[in-house]
Scaffold this motif. Structure first.
Motif, PDB file in Angstrom:
ATOM      1  N   GLY A  81      -6.741   8.924  -3.040  1.00  0.00           N
ATOM      2  CA  GLY A  81      -5.752   8.517  -2.158  1.00  0.00           C
ATOM      3  C   GLY A  81      -5.265   7.191  -2.575  1.00  0.00           C
ATOM      4  O   GLY A  81      -4.200   7.012  -2.203  1.00  0.00           O
ATOM      5  N   MET A  82      -6.013   6.424  -3.454  1.00  0.00           N
ATOM      6  CA  MET A  82      -5.392   4.957  -3.880  1.00  0.00           C
ATOM      7  C   MET A  82      -6.198   5.305  -5.606  1.00  0.00           C
ATOM      8  O   MET A  82      -6.929   5.834  -5.748  1.00  0.00           O
ATOM      9  N   PRO A  83      -5.278   4.494  -6.382  1.00  0.00           N
ATOM     10  CA  PRO A  83      -5.685   4.578  -7.783  1.00  0.00           C
ATOM     11  C   PRO A  83      -7.413   4.105  -8.008  1.00  0.00           C
ATOM     12  O   PRO A  83      -7.653   3.211  -7.619  1.00  0.00           O
ATOM     13  N   VAL A  84      -8.062   5.138  -8.326  1.00  0.00           N
ATOM     14  CA  VAL A  84      -9.537   4.628  -8.810  1.00  0.00           C
ATOM     15  C   VAL A  84      -9.401   4.381 -10.439  1.00  0.00           C
ATOM     16  O   VAL A  84      -9.823   5.295 -11.183  1.00  0.00           O
ATOM     17  N   ALA A  85      -8.908   3.275 -10.777  1.00  0.00           N
ATOM     18  CA  ALA A  85      -8.774   2.953 -12.236  1.00  0.00           C
ATOM     19  C   ALA A  85      -9.935   2.634 -13.139  1.00  0.00           C
ATOM     20  O   ALA A  85      -9.979   1.853 -13.466  1.00  0.00           O
ATOM     21  N   THR A  86     -10.893   3.529 -13.217  1.00  0.00           N
ATOM     22  CA  THR A  86     -12.214   3.457 -13.567  1.00  0.00           C
ATOM     23  C   THR A  86     -12.112   2.782 -15.332  1.00  0.00           C
ATOM     24  O   THR A  86     -12.593   1.573 -15.348  1.00  0.00           O
ATOM     25  N   ASP A  87     -11.199   3.211 -16.059  1.00  0.00           N
ATOM     26  CA  ASP A  87     -11.144   2.597 -17.377  1.00  0.00           C
ATOM     27  C   ASP A  87     -10.453   1.563 -17.293  1.00  0.00           C
ATOM     28  O   ASP A  87     -10.561   0.498 -18.114  1.00  0.00           O
ATOM     29  N   ARG A  88      -9.393   1.154 -16.539  1.00  0.00           N
ATOM     30  CA  ARG A  88      -8.552  -0.056 -16.458  1.00  0.00           C
ATOM     31  C   ARG A  88      -9.439  -1.170 -15.916  1.00  0.00           C
ATOM     32  O   ARG A  88      -9.460  -2.311 -16.069  1.00  0.00           O
ATOM     33  N   TRP A  89     -10.137  -1.071 -15.019  1.00  0.00           N
ATOM     34  CA  TRP A  89     -11.326  -1.850 -14.332  1.00  0.00           C
ATOM     35  C   TRP A  89     -12.324  -2.140 -14.998  1.00  0.00           C
ATOM     36  O   TRP A  89     -12.776  -3.300 -15.058  1.00  0.00           O
ATOM     37  N   GLY A  90     -12.666  -1.303 -15.997  1.00  0.00           N
ATOM     38  CA  GLY A  90     -13.595  -1.496 -16.869  1.00  0.00           C
ATOM     39  C   GLY A  90     -15.150  -1.429 -16.463  1.00  0.00           C
ATOM     40  O   GLY A  90     -15.961  -1.919 -16.831  1.00  0.00           O
ATOM     41  N   VAL A  91     -15.333  -0.790 -15.261  1.00  0.00           N
ATOM     42  CA  VAL A  91     -16.765  -0.520 -14.600  1.00  0.00           C
ATOM     43  C   VAL A  91     -17.324   0.366 -15.066  1.00  0.00           C
ATOM     44  O   VAL A  91     -16.778   1.285 -15.736  1.00  0.00           O
ATOM     45  N   ASP A  92     -18.685   0.321 -14.861  1.00  0.00           N
ATOM     46  CA  ASP A  92     -19.582   1.486 -15.643  1.00  0.00           C
ATOM     47  C   ASP A  92     -20.008   2.751 -14.952  1.00  0.00           C
ATOM     48  O   ASP A  92     -19.824   3.757 -15.530  1.00  0.00           O
ATOM     49  N   VAL A  93     -20.102   2.627 -13.489  1.00  0.00           N
ATOM     50  CA  VAL A  93     -20.323   4.033 -12.613  1.00  0.00           C
ATOM     51  C   VAL A  93     -19.389   3.641 -11.555  1.00  0.00           C
ATOM     52  O   VAL A  93     -19.248   2.852 -10.963  1.00  0.00           O
ATOM     53  N   ALA A 138       2.505  10.915  -7.419  1.00  0.00           N
ATOM     54  CA  ALA A 138       2.855  11.385  -6.103  1.00  0.00           C
ATOM     55  C   ALA A 138       1.837  11.207  -4.779  1.00  0.00           C
ATOM     56  O   ALA A 138       2.241  11.065  -3.870  1.00  0.00           O
ATOM     57  N   ARG A 139       0.598  11.506  -5.431  1.00  0.00           N
ATOM     58  CA  ARG A 139      -0.505  11.539  -4.464  1.00  0.00           C
ATOM     59  C   ARG A 139      -0.537  10.217  -3.905  1.00  0.00           C
ATOM     60  O   ARG A 139      -0.776  10.032  -2.596  1.00  0.00           O
ATOM     61  N   PHE A 140      -0.692   9.139  -4.789  1.00  0.00           N
ATOM     62  CA  PHE A 140      -0.852   7.650  -4.171  1.00  0.00           C
ATOM     63  C   PHE A 140       0.367   7.255  -3.334  1.00  0.00           C
ATOM     64  O   PHE A 140       0.213   6.696  -2.191  1.00  0.00           O
ATOM     65  N   ALA A 141       1.426   7.643  -3.729  1.00  0.00           N
ATOM     66  CA  ALA A 141       2.670   7.426  -2.984  1.00  0.00           C
ATOM     67  C   ALA A 141       2.443   8.114  -1.645  1.00  0.00           C
ATOM     68  O   ALA A 141       3.126   7.380  -0.517  1.00  0.00           O
ATOM     69  N   ARG A 142       2.168   9.179  -1.607  1.00  0.00           N
ATOM     70  CA  ARG A 142       2.008  10.021   0.028  1.00  0.00           C
ATOM     71  C   ARG A 142       1.177   9.292   0.864  1.00  0.00           C
ATOM     72  O   ARG A 142       1.720   9.071   2.182  1.00  0.00           O
ATOM     73  N   ASP A 159      -2.230  -7.090   5.681  1.00  0.00           N
ATOM     74  CA  ASP A 159      -1.682  -6.164   4.815  1.00  0.00           C
ATOM     75  C   ASP A 159      -1.670  -6.138   3.421  1.00  0.00           C
ATOM     76  O   ASP A 159      -1.741  -4.961   2.927  1.00  0.00           O
ATOM     77  N   ALA A 160      -2.060  -7.171   2.954  1.00  0.00           N
ATOM     78  CA  ALA A 160      -1.917  -7.202   1.426  1.00  0.00           C
ATOM     79  C   ALA A 160      -3.503  -6.447   0.832  1.00  0.00           C
ATOM     80  O   ALA A 160      -3.275  -6.011  -0.340  1.00  0.00           O
ATOM     81  N   HIS A 161      -4.527  -6.260   1.640  1.00  0.00           N
ATOM     82  CA  HIS A 161      -5.462  -5.614   1.295  1.00  0.00           C
ATOM     83  C   HIS A 161      -5.857  -4.221   1.976  1.00  0.00           C
ATOM     84  O   HIS A 161      -7.087  -3.758   2.057  1.00  0.00           O
ATOM     85  N   ARG A 162      -4.998  -3.982   2.732  1.00  0.00           N
ATOM     86  CA  ARG A 162      -5.190  -2.797   3.593  1.00  0.00           C
ATOM     87  C   ARG A 162      -5.227  -1.488   2.778  1.00  0.00           C
ATOM     88  O   ARG A 162      -4.393  -1.276   1.848  1.00  0.00           O
ATOM     89  N   MET A 163      -6.116  -0.854   3.150  1.00  0.00           N
ATOM     90  CA  MET A 163      -6.195   0.585   2.561  1.00  0.00           C
ATOM     91  C   MET A 163      -4.992   1.571   2.982  1.00  0.00           C
ATOM     92  O   MET A 163      -4.643   1.330   3.952  1.00  0.00           O
ATOM     93  N   THR A 164      -4.710   2.208   2.101  1.00  0.00           N
ATOM     94  CA  THR A 164      -3.497   2.940   2.280  1.00  0.00           C
ATOM     95  C   THR A 164      -3.804   4.477   3.141  1.00  0.00           C
ATOM     96  O   THR A 164      -3.132   5.331   3.656  1.00  0.00           O
ATOM     97  N   ASN A 165      -5.114   4.462   3.501  1.00  0.00           N
ATOM     98  CA  ASN A 165      -5.564   5.819   3.937  1.00  0.00           C
ATOM     99  C   ASN A 165      -6.260   5.584   5.578  1.00  0.00           C
ATOM    100  O   ASN A 165      -6.673   6.501   6.216  1.00  0.00           O
ATOM    101  N   MET A 202      -5.322  10.881   5.494  1.00  0.00           N
ATOM    102  CA  MET A 202      -5.912  10.875   4.255  1.00  0.00           C
ATOM    103  C   MET A 202      -5.880  12.424   3.898  1.00  0.00           C
ATOM    104  O   MET A 202      -5.876  13.269   4.446  1.00  0.00           O
ATOM    105  N   GLY A 203      -6.010  12.830   2.177  1.00  0.00           N
ATOM    106  CA  GLY A 203      -5.971  13.926   1.838  1.00  0.00           C
ATOM    107  C   GLY A 203      -5.019  14.857   2.421  1.00  0.00           C
ATOM    108  O   GLY A 203      -3.858  14.737   2.555  1.00  0.00           O
ATOM    109  N   TYR A 204      -5.472  16.243   2.984  1.00  0.00           N
ATOM    110  CA  TYR A 204      -4.600  17.055   3.580  1.00  0.00           C
ATOM    111  C   TYR A 204      -3.894  16.495   4.849  1.00  0.00           C
ATOM    112  O   TYR A 204      -2.836  17.252   5.283  1.00  0.00           O
ATOM    113  N   ASN A 205      -4.330  15.497   5.528  1.00  0.00           N
ATOM    114  CA  ASN A 205      -3.849  14.921   6.760  1.00  0.00           C
ATOM    115  C   ASN A 205      -2.883  13.810   6.508  1.00  0.00           C
ATOM    116  O   ASN A 205      -2.449  13.152   7.462  1.00  0.00           O
TER     117      ASN A 205
END
Length: 409
Positions: free
Chosen positions: A181-193, A290-294, A317-323, A367-370
């Protein structure tokens, strides 16, 4: 003894607009109805390889070690922590809600030395605060939550991975509530797990925990490898570090199971693999942006509709989850009575809250289908009707009108 014969399960057609789980996508449910295969059938191992590839795209990563842990999202959390953190190892946890506290609960059971960066519920940690905590505590592992549904806030993670690598710290992120639902940008964040679940933005049922593991973290985990006696081969080599104390959630053996070795560690949850594979296919067919925009559009409409009803939202609003949106229960209104009427009169579920927010806010998900226009507007309309019946005064139709306007803007 009198025997009791129960009828077939026939759950109500309820619209789940709480913080999760949500209604599963029909295609996911249909995929789960497919027949079983043996765990090492070539068709099955092909599905496993396809699932790994699909979730590399979902996690926005090139990580080889991207796979499923059988169990709900918490199985992925525990597998990550028990496999990364050795007894006595120092773990720094960013805690800003219920699920940050959960990380402490799990870590204490595996004998970690726990340090915390505690943030008030409804706020997020800055990169400067994270760095200061790393300098003060000198942990070997850092763990945090990307989106904590207990507070409906999303923790910014850009720069966290680089910071951890600078100080030689392994990093873990729980993205259960945001994956899909939101970008989980693993490689951009550089996190391990990073681990997630199906039951929220991925639009599937609970029961499978996608996880992705960097080569850096994989080397640490394999250094703890200890293959159980009944499946050891003559060429098995154990690691040199402390054995992972869980058998079922041992990522070293699970990774070997998903690799070309096909270590017979457990019987794969076949129907859940089908579900996870189809949930990822649906997401990638839609397209990540498109998924994140929805989800963002659903959140914008939900927030606009709630505010038009004279309701105050929790957090910034600055840190509100989109789902998931937190909204204060109006003074003089019985929050649980409203939730009951939403469920009984409209077959719509919205969520209550935990800890210091219990009895103070509702948590309303899309979120998701809803995360769909008509489902957001139906929820706003139902909440309008219930609140007006319970004595909260505002212009009739204001919430739906504002939500519709937000979609049209």
């Amino acid at each position: 003894m009198t025997q009791t014969f129960y009828g077939q399960i026939n759950p109500p057609a309820r619209l789940l607009m709480g913080p999760g789980p949500v209604n599963a996508h029909p295609r996911v449910l249909r995929a789960m109805a497919a027949d079983m295969l043996g765990q090492f059938d070539p068709e099955m191992t092909q599905y496993m390889n396809q699932t790994m590839d699909l979730y590399r795209q979902v996690f926005m990563t090139e990580n080889r070690w991207t796979l499923l842990v059988d169990g709900t999202a918490r199985a992925g959390i525990e597998a990550a922590l028990v496999s990364l953190v050795e007894p006595g190892m120092k773990l720094l946890i960013v805690r800003a809600g219920r699920f940050g506290l959960l990380l402490s609960e799990i870590a204490s059971r595996i004998g970690a030395e726990i340090a915390t960066l505690d943030i008030p519920w409804g706020e997020v940690a800055t990169l400067e605060q994270v760095e200061a905590a790393i300098k003060a505590h000198r942990p070997q592992v850092l763990a945090c939550i990307h989106g904590d549904t207990s507070t409906t806030m999303a923790q910014p993670l850009d720069g966290v991975g680089a910071l951890c690598r600078q100080y030689d710290v392994l990093s873990y992120v729980d993205a259960t509530a945001t994956l899909g639902g939101m970008p989980v940008a693993t490689d951009r964040w550089g996190v391990d797990v990073v681990s997630g679940g199906l039951q929220k933005c991925m639009g599937g049922p609970p029961g499978s925990a996608p996880i992705t593991i960097s080569d850096r973290a994989a080397a640490h985990i394999f250094a703890r490898r200890h293959v159980e006696a009944g499946i050891r081969g003559s060429d098995t080599t154990d690691g040199v570090r402390a054995r992972i104390p869980s058998n079922y959630l041992d990522l070293a053996m699970i990774m070997d199971y998903w690799s070309e070795k096909r270590l017979n560690h457990h019987t794969e949850a076949t129907s859940m693999l089908y579900a996870a594979r189809e949930a990822a296919r649906i997401m990638l067919e839609e397209g990540l942006e498109a998924r994140f925009a929805r989800h963002a559009s659903a959140s914008k409409a939900m927030c606009a509709g709630l505010r038009a009803m004279g309701l105050d939202l929790f957090g910034s609003d600055a840190h509100r989850m989109t789902n998931v949106t937190g909204v204060y229960i109006p003074e003089g209104i019985d929050g649980e009575r409203v939730r009951t009427r939403m469920r009984e009169d409209f077959e719509i579920e919205i969520g209550s809250a935990f800890g210091p927010l219990q009895g103070k806010i509702w948590r309303i998900g899309a979120m998701g289908y809803n995360a769909e226009k008509h489902k957001v507007l139906l929820t706003l309309g139902a909440l309008e009707a219930v609140l007006r019946a319970e004595g909260h005064r505002f212009g009739a139709g204001a919430g739906v009108d504002a939500g519709l306007a937000a979609y049209c803007a």
